[in-house]
Design a protein around this motif. Structure first.
Motif, short mmCIF file in Angstrom:
data_model
loop_
_atom_site.label_atom_id
_atom_site.label_comp_id
_atom_site.label_asym_id
_atom_site.label_seq_id
_atom_site.Cartn_x
_atom_site.Cartn_y
_atom_site.Cartn_z
N VAL A 17 49.35 72.36 46.83
CA VAL A 17 48.16 72.70 46.03
C VAL A 17 47.23 73.66 46.77
CG1 VAL A 17 46.16 71.82 44.77
CG2 VAL A 17 48.27 70.47 44.86
N ALA A 18 46.67 73.21 47.89
CA ALA A 18 45.62 73.98 48.54
C ALA A 18 46.13 75.31 49.09
CB ALA A 18 44.98 73.15 49.64
N ILE A 19 47.22 75.27 49.83
CA ILE A 19 47.70 76.51 50.47
C ILE A 19 48.12 77.55 49.42
CG2 ILE A 19 49.46 77.50 51.99
CD1 ILE A 19 49.10 75.07 53.80
N PRO A 20 48.88 77.17 48.37
CA PRO A 20 49.20 78.19 47.37
C PRO A 20 47.95 78.81 46.72
CG PRO A 20 50.62 76.30 47.09
CD PRO A 20 49.62 75.93 48.14
N VAL A 21 46.89 78.01 46.53
CA VAL A 21 45.67 78.55 45.93
C VAL A 21 44.95 79.48 46.91
CG1 VAL A 21 43.35 77.96 45.12
CG2 VAL A 21 45.32 76.66 44.30
N LEU A 22 44.91 79.07 48.19
CA LEU A 22 44.15 79.82 49.20
C LEU A 22 44.91 81.03 49.72
CD1 LEU A 22 42.65 76.97 51.38
CD2 LEU A 22 41.45 78.42 49.76
N TRP A 23 46.22 81.03 49.55
CA TRP A 23 47.07 82.01 50.20
C TRP A 23 46.61 83.46 49.99
CZ3 TRP A 23 49.67 82.13 54.26
CH2 TRP A 23 50.67 83.08 54.48
N PRO A 24 46.34 83.88 48.72
CA PRO A 24 45.91 85.28 48.54
C PRO A 24 44.62 85.59 49.30
CG PRO A 24 46.49 84.28 46.43
CD PRO A 24 46.47 83.18 47.43
N SER A 25 43.64 84.67 49.26
CA SER A 25 42.39 84.92 49.97
C SER A 25 42.65 85.03 51.47
CB SER A 25 41.39 83.79 49.74
OG SER A 25 41.30 83.49 48.40
N PHE A 26 43.47 84.12 51.97
CA PHE A 26 43.75 84.09 53.40
C PHE A 26 44.43 85.39 53.84
CE2 PHE A 26 46.47 83.18 57.02
CZ PHE A 26 45.59 82.55 57.88
N LEU A 27 45.49 85.74 53.13
CA LEU A 27 46.25 86.94 53.48
C LEU A 27 45.38 88.19 53.33
CD1 LEU A 27 49.18 87.34 54.37
CD2 LEU A 27 49.71 88.02 52.04
N GLY A 28 44.63 88.23 52.22
CA GLY A 28 43.77 89.38 51.96
C GLY A 28 42.75 89.57 53.06
N THR A 29 42.09 88.48 53.46
CA THR A 29 41.07 88.59 54.48
C THR A 29 41.70 88.97 55.82
OG1 THR A 29 39.98 86.81 53.31
CG2 THR A 29 39.00 87.47 55.38
N THR A 30 42.91 88.48 56.07
CA THR A 30 43.60 88.88 57.31
C THR A 30 43.78 90.39 57.36
OG1 THR A 30 44.81 86.79 57.16
CG2 THR A 30 45.60 88.39 58.77
N LEU A 31 44.13 90.97 56.20
CA LEU A 31 44.30 92.43 56.14
C LEU A 31 42.97 93.14 56.38
CD1 LEU A 31 46.72 92.52 53.13
CD2 LEU A 31 47.20 93.46 55.38
N LEU A 32 41.89 92.54 55.84
CA LEU A 32 40.57 93.13 56.06
C LEU A 32 40.21 93.10 57.55
CD1 LEU A 32 38.03 94.13 54.37
CD2 LEU A 32 37.10 91.88 54.85
N LEU A 33 40.53 91.99 58.21
CA LEU A 33 40.27 91.87 59.64
C LEU A 33 41.08 92.91 60.41
CD1 LEU A 33 40.21 88.02 60.40
CD2 LEU A 33 38.39 89.48 59.62
N PHE A 34 42.32 93.11 59.94
CA PHE A 34 43.19 94.10 60.59
C PHE A 34 42.51 95.48 60.56
CE2 PHE A 34 46.23 97.52 60.07
CZ PHE A 34 47.03 97.35 61.19
N ALA A 35 42.08 95.88 59.37
CA ALA A 35 41.43 97.19 59.23
C ALA A 35 40.14 97.25 60.04
CB ALA A 35 41.13 97.48 57.76
N ASN A 36 39.44 96.14 60.07
CA ASN A 36 38.18 96.05 60.79
C ASN A 36 38.35 96.35 62.28
OD1 ASN A 36 35.43 95.46 60.94
ND2 ASN A 36 35.82 93.33 61.48
N SER A 37 39.40 95.79 62.89
CA SER A 37 39.57 96.04 64.33
C SER A 37 40.31 97.35 64.57
CB SER A 37 40.31 94.88 64.99
OG SER A 37 41.58 94.75 64.45
N PHE A 38 41.08 97.80 63.58
CA PHE A 38 41.83 99.03 63.78
C PHE A 38 40.90 100.24 63.95
CE2 PHE A 38 44.48 102.64 62.55
CZ PHE A 38 45.59 102.39 63.32
N GLY A 39 39.76 100.21 63.25
CA GLY A 39 38.87 101.36 63.33
C GLY A 39 37.79 101.24 64.39
N ALA A 40 37.75 100.09 65.11
CA ALA A 40 36.65 99.84 66.05
C ALA A 40 36.77 100.75 67.28
CB ALA A 40 36.64 98.38 66.47
N VAL A 41 35.71 101.47 67.58
CA VAL A 41 35.72 102.36 68.74
C VAL A 41 34.87 101.79 69.87
CG1 VAL A 41 35.14 104.65 69.62
CG2 VAL A 41 35.89 104.37 67.27
#
Lengths: 297, 262
Positions: free
Chosen positions: A210-234
Motif C-alpha cells: 500500500v504505502a510504498i506503491p503510493v509514495l513511489w512516484p513522489s520518492f523517485l521524482g524528488t530523488t531526481l530533483l535532488l540529482f539536478a540540485n547537486s548536479f548544478g551546484a558550483v
C-alpha cells in the motif's frame, strides 16, 4: 540582435484581435524572461552546434567524449547520484519518523523550520562548515583522534574528495527531501492502514503493498530533483575543493573565467550537456509528481 | 497494535547529530583564533574588516534592488494573468520553473556571451551596467520562489471581485494594484522577499563571474586565505539565513492569526 530576437519572440503571442490589449500587461514579463533567461540559454545551445566561424557542426558535441570532459561528467553524475540517493533515503526516514513515528508533536515544526533553513544554507558557508568539521584540524577529526584514537585521515578520507563532497551535499539534500516528501506522507490515509490491519496485514505487508506503491512516484521524482540540485551546484564544491576536483560545474566555471578548453564553442556544448541532464531529470520529476499527486487529492 | 518507536527515534537522533555537529564544529573552530583559549577574535577581525562591510553592504543593496524589481515585475504579471489571461498561466508557470532546470552557472555563462562589451546591449562594459545585469540575474534565480509565493497569495483572495469592487468605486489601475492587490498579497510577497534575500546575500557564482565586489566572492577570498575567519563567516551566514526563514514563519503566523480572528 538580442532586441530583434525579442520582438520576434513577442509577436506571435500578440494576436491583437482575440486578446485585445490585455496582452500588453504581460509584455514586461516576457521581455524579461527572453532577455535574461531564454535568449542567453538559446545562445549557448545554438553555439554548441557551431564552429568558430558560425557554421553548423557536430564537432563540439563529439568532442564532449574527450577523456577530461567525459571524466568530469562521470564524477559529477556519480556525486549527484550518491548524494541524491542517500539524501532521498535518509530524508524519507526522517520525514516518516516525524509524520508517522508517533514522536512528540513539537518535533515536526522544529524539523520543518530547520529544513527550511538548511535547504537554503548551501554554497561557500556550507563548505566552510564542513572544513571546520571534517577537515584536517576539524572538530570531529580531532575528537576522533584524541578520544577514540581513530585517525580519520589515515584511512585515506579527505573532505576535499568524492566522499567529502557527497557528505557535504547531503546537508541541503536531506532537508529538501524532508520538505517535499512530508506532504506526500501526510497523504497516506489512516483508513488505508486500518483497512490493511483489519484484513490481517503485517506492518511490512502494508508498506510493501500500500504505502510504498503510493509514495513511489513522489520518492523517485524528488530523488531526481535532488540529482539536478547537486548536479548544478558550483559554490559548495568550489569552496570545498577549489578547482582541484574535476566536475562539470567547476569545469564550466573555469571555462567562463578564461577559456580553459581553448574553444568557446566546446564550452557551449559543455553547458548544453548540463542543461540536457538537469532538464531530463526535472522533466521526469514533474511527470512523476503529477502521478504522485493523484493519491493525495 | 502498538508500534515500536525505536526506529523513528533513531532516525531523529542520527539526523539531529548530522545537522548539529557541523554547526557546533564550525562555531568551536571560529573560537580558536587565539592560541590556547576560546575567544571571539575571529568575529572581531571579520566584522572590523572594511571589505566585509563593503561586500556585505553591496550584496544587501543588490538583494533589496532584486526584491523591489522582482516584486514590481511579478505581482502585476501574476495579477494580470489571474484576471485576464488565464490561458497563459501554464506557459508563465513553465518559464518561472526554468531557473530550477537551467543551472545558475549556465545562465551566467550565457550572460557573459550575450551582454559582453562587443554585443548589442553591452551591459558588462560598465560597472553600473554589470550591477544591473547581476540584479536581473538574481531576479531570474529568485523567479521560481517569488512567482510561486505571489501566485499562491493571489489565488487565496478573490482577485476578480476585488478588482470589480475597486473599479465600480472609480479606482484606476494604479490604485487597484498598489492599494488593493499589493496589501492583500503582502504576506506572500514578504515571504518571497526574505527567501530571495537568503538566496542573494551569499550567492557566489554570478557575482564571481560578473566580477562584482559582493559578499559571495569575499567569502571565497577569505576561505582561500585565512584559517579561522571562514568559520566565523559561516556562522554569520547561517544566522542570516535563519533570520530570513524565521521572519517568513513569523509573518506567515501573523496572517493565520488574523484570518482566525476574522
Amino acid at each position: 540582435m538580442a532586441q530583434m530576437q525579442l520582438d520576434a519572440a513577442a509577436l506571435p503571442l500578440a494576436q491583437p484581435r482575440r486578446m485585445s490589449f490585455a496582452f500588453l500587461g504581460v509584455v514586461p514579463f516576457f521581455v524579461f524572461a527572453v532577455m535574461f533567461l531564454l535568449w542567453p540559454t538559446a545562445f549557448l545551445m545554438v553555439g554548441s552546434f557551431q564552429d568558430a566561424d558560425g557554421h553548423f557542426t557536430l564537432e563540439n558535441i563529439y568532442r564532449l567524449s574527450e577523456p577530461t570532459i567525459l571524466n568530469a561528467y562521470k564524477i559529477s553524475i556519480e556525486i549527484s547520484v550518491a548524494s541524491a540517493l542517500l539524501g532521498a533515503i535518509f530524508g524519507f526516514f526522517l520525514a516518516a519518523a516525524v509524520v508517522l513515528g508517533g514522536l512528540p508533536r513539537w518535533l515536526r515544526p522544529t524539523l520543518m523550520t530547520f529544513c527550511g533553513v538548511a535547504s537554503n544554507f548551501a554554497g561557500l558557508p556550507l563548505a566552510f562548515a564542513f572544513l571546520a568539521t571534517l577537515g584536517r584540524t576539524g572538530l570531529v577529526t580531532l575528537l576522533l583522534r584524541d578520544f577514540v584514537g581513530f585517525d580519520l585521515y589515515a584511512t585515506g578520507f579527505n573532505v576535499l574528495s568524492f566522499t567529502g563532497l557527497t557528505l557535504t551535499y547531503l546537508y541541503f539534500q536531506i532537508p529538501l527531501m524532508v520538505l517535499i516528501l512530508t506532504p506526500a506522507l501526510d497523504g497516506l490515509k489512516r483508513e488505508w492502514r486500518e483497512a490493511a490491519e483489519v484484513l490481517g496485514a503485517t506492518s511490512w505487508q502494508y508498506w510493501r503493498h500500500v504505502a510504498i506503491p503510493v509514495l513511489w512516484p513522489s520518492f523517485l521524482g524528488t530523488t531526481l530533483l535532488l540529482f539536478a540540485n547537486s548536479f548544478g551546484a558550483v559554490a559548495t564544491a568550489y569552496g570545498l575543493t577549489g578547482s582541484s576536483l574535476n566536475i562539470v560545474p567547476i569545469l564550466l566555471y573555469a571555462q567562463s573565467r578564461g577559456d580553459v578548453l581553448h574553444n568557446p564553442n566546446l564550452g557551449y556544448a559543455l553547458a548544453l550537456g548540463m542543461i540536457v541532464i538537469t532538464g531530463l531529470s526535472n522533466g521526469a520529476y514533474i511527470w512523476l509528481r503529477a502521478r504522485g499527486e493523484r493519491w493525495l487529492k | 497494535m502498538k508500534r515500536s518507536r525505536l526506529g523513528p527515534w533513531l532516525a531523529m537522533a542520527i539526523g539531529t547529530a548530522y545537522f548539529l555537529i557541523p554547526l557546533i564544529a564550525t562555531f568551536e573552530f571560529s573560537l580558536r583564533m587565539k592560541r590556547g583559549e576560546y575567544s571571539l577574535e575571529a568575529y572581531r577581525v571579520v566584522l572590523a574588516d572594511p571589505r566585509f562591510q563593503a561586500s556585505f553592504g553591496y550584496s544587501t543593496l543588490i538583494a533589496i534592488a532584486t526584491i523591489l524589481m522582482g516584486v514590481l515585475l511579478i505581482v502585476p504579471t501574476a495579477y494580470w494573468i489571474e484576471l485576464k489571461l488565464r490561458n497563459l498561466r501554464p506557459l508563465v508557470e513553465f518559464i518561472t520553473l526554468l531557473p530550477l532546470v537551467i543551472p545558475a552557472i549556465v545562465i551566467v555563462f550565457g550572460y557573459l556571451h550575450t551582454y559582453n562589451s562587443s554585443s548589442w546591449i553591452p551591459l558588462i562594459a560598465t560597472p553600473r551596467g554589470t550591477d544591473l545585469l547581476l540584479t536581473f540575474g538574481y531576479m531570474t534565480l529568485a523567479l521560481p520562489y517569488m512567482y510561486r509565493a505571489v501566485d499562491t497569495g493571489l489565488r487565496s483572495i478573490d482577485v476578480r471581485t476585488l478588482t470589480e469592487a475597486a473599479e465600480s468605486l472609480g479606482a484606476g489601475w494604479g490604485t487597484i494594484l498598489f492599494k488593493v492587490i499589493f496589501p492583500n498579497v503582502r504576506v506572500a510577497v514578504l515571504s518571497g522577499a526574505f527567501l530571495t534575500f537568503a538566496i542573494v546575500i551569499g550567492e557566489f557564482t554570478l557575482a564571481s563571474l560578473l566580477d562584482r565586489p559582493a559578499f559571495g566572492p569575499y567569502l571565497q577570498l577569505v576561505g582561500a586565505n585565512r584559517a579561522y575567519e571562514p568559520s566565523a563567516l559561516a556562522i554569520v551566514a547561517f544566522v542570516v539565513t535563519w533570520a530570513c526563514m524565521g521572519l517568513i514563519q513569523i509573518f506567515g503566523r501573523d496572517r493565520r492569526a488574523t484570518m482566525a480572528g476574522r
